[in-house]
Design a protein around this motif. Structure first.
Motif, PDB file in Angstrom:
ATOM      1  N   GLY A 171       0.798  -1.222   0.000  1.00  0.00           N
ATOM      2  CA  GLY A 171       0.000   0.000   0.000  1.00  0.00           C
ATOM      3  C   GLY A 171       0.825   1.262   0.000  1.00  0.00           C
ATOM      4  O   GLY A 171       0.322   2.331  -0.340  1.00  0.00           O
ATOM      5  N   ASP A 172       2.121   1.166   0.391  1.00  0.00           N
ATOM      6  CA  ASP A 172       2.967   2.358   0.398  1.00  0.00           C
ATOM      7  C   ASP A 172       3.888   2.406  -0.815  1.00  0.00           C
ATOM      8  O   ASP A 172       4.784   3.238  -0.879  1.00  0.00           O
ATOM      9  N   ARG A 173       3.680   1.513  -1.770  1.00  0.00           N
ATOM     10  CA  ARG A 173       4.512   1.477  -2.961  1.00  0.00           C
ATOM     11  C   ARG A 173       4.058   2.566  -3.922  1.00  0.00           C
ATOM     12  O   ARG A 173       2.866   2.696  -4.223  1.00  0.00           O
ATOM     13  N   LEU A 174       5.001   3.348  -4.398  1.00  0.00           N
ATOM     14  CA  LEU A 174       4.662   4.421  -5.322  1.00  0.00           C
ATOM     15  C   LEU A 174       4.473   3.907  -6.739  1.00  0.00           C
ATOM     16  O   LEU A 174       3.635   4.414  -7.478  1.00  0.00           O
ATOM     17  N   GLU A 175       5.263   2.907  -7.138  1.00  0.00           N
ATOM     18  CA  GLU A 175       5.178   2.396  -8.497  1.00  0.00           C
ATOM     19  C   GLU A 175       3.944   1.498  -8.629  1.00  0.00           C
ATOM     20  O   GLU A 175       3.723   0.603  -7.819  1.00  0.00           O
ATOM     21  N   PRO A 176       3.127   1.721  -9.650  1.00  0.00           N
ATOM     22  CA  PRO A 176       1.952   0.862  -9.838  1.00  0.00           C
ATOM     23  C   PRO A 176       2.335  -0.476 -10.457  1.00  0.00           C
ATOM     24  O   PRO A 176       3.390  -0.624 -11.081  1.00  0.00           O
ATOM     25  N   THR A 177       1.471  -1.440 -10.270  1.00  0.00           N
ATOM     26  CA  THR A 177       1.574  -2.718 -10.970  1.00  0.00           C
ATOM     27  C   THR A 177       0.896  -2.567 -12.322  1.00  0.00           C
ATOM     28  O   THR A 177      -0.262  -2.151 -12.399  1.00  0.00           O
TER      29      THR A 177
ATOM     30  N   GLU B 221       5.856  -5.404 -11.953  1.00  0.00           N
ATOM     31  CA  GLU B 221       5.518  -5.160 -10.552  1.00  0.00           C
ATOM     32  C   GLU B 221       6.730  -4.567  -9.846  1.00  0.00           C
ATOM     33  O   GLU B 221       7.640  -5.281  -9.433  1.00  0.00           O
ATOM     34  N   ALA B 222       6.752  -3.242  -9.762  1.00  0.00           N
ATOM     35  CA  ALA B 222       7.847  -2.513  -9.118  1.00  0.00           C
ATOM     36  C   ALA B 222       9.189  -2.860  -9.743  1.00  0.00           C
ATOM     37  O   ALA B 222      10.190  -3.056  -9.052  1.00  0.00           O
TER      38      ALA B 222
END
Length: 233
Positions: free
Chosen positions: A190-196, A214-215
């Protein structure tokens, strides 16, 4: 006396010859030939622009009056085979009930016909999809709502990998082409900036194949319709 009568008579003649005051009249000015000024024609009212989001709606099936009973009918038909134990929903089938009569068959046929008509109006992407890796392991479950090419596609995703925490969310961006499809959403903690990002291409057999980014981790994937659980005979 005669002078007074003469003055009154002359005042009446002058009043009769004076034209009426039409300064406050809003009527059309006369033309040179004495006709009235024609009024300009009103422009036609344009038809309302159809909303591409709203598609035609199939109304629920309704039994015609000829098949509706005139009075309540008592349910007194005994089942053909009585179950020996409690039956769960997953194991229930129609053999526990009496055969359907003409009225019941007509109703089921009408409901199924309306359902198929509504399904035929949906786009090809509508439904549940499974995104699998190259070795066949399921990665994501994707549910898409496709009302047709004139409407935007909406959807949701769910992470079904055993070594990942179960997470769900809304697909944020869906770009659909004639043979291309790109889905973008934020999975993970949920804190990942890069989208899947799923970048897919339509195959002749109806599946979508491409890659999952994925990232920064890229792998080959295949997206196909989720299998439908067959009903009991």
């Amino acid at each position: 006396m005669a002078a007074l009568l003469l003055i009154a008579l002359m005042a009446g003649v002058v009043q009769a010859q004076t034209p009426p005051d039409t300064s406050d009249d809003d009527g059309p000015p006369p033309l040179q030939n004495g006709l009235s000024q024609p009024q300009p024609a009103m422009p036609p009212i344009p038809d309302p622009i159809p909303d591409p989001i709203r598609r035609p709606v199939v109304r629920p099936f309704e039994m015609p009056l000829t098949y509706q009973p005139a009075a309540p009918m008592a349910y007194s038909i005994a089942p053909q085979v009585a179950p020996k134990a409690a039956v769960t929903v997953e194991n229930y089938h129609g053999a526990y009930e009496a055969p359907a009569d003409e009225q019941q068959r007509y109703y089921l046929s009408g409901v199924m016909g309306h359902f198929e008509a509504e399904q035929a109006m949906l786009g090809a992407l509508d439904g549940e999809w499974t995104v699998s890796s190259k070795d066949g392991g399921p990665l994501f479950t994707v549910i898409l709502n496709d009302a047709g090419e004139a409407s935007p596609v909406e959807g949701a995703w769910r992470d079904v990998r055993k070594d990942h925490a179960s997470s769900i969310g809304v697909i944020e961006t869906i770009d659909r082409g004639s043979v291309s499809l790109k889905l973008s959403f934020h999975s993970g903690a949920g804190d990942r900036l890069e989208p899947t990002v799923l970048s897919l291409t339509l195959q002749p057999d109806g599946r979508w194949s491409g890659e999952l980014n994925e990232a920064g981790t890229v792998q080959s994937v295949v997206m196909k319709h989720a299998p439908i659980v067959p009903t009991q005979p």
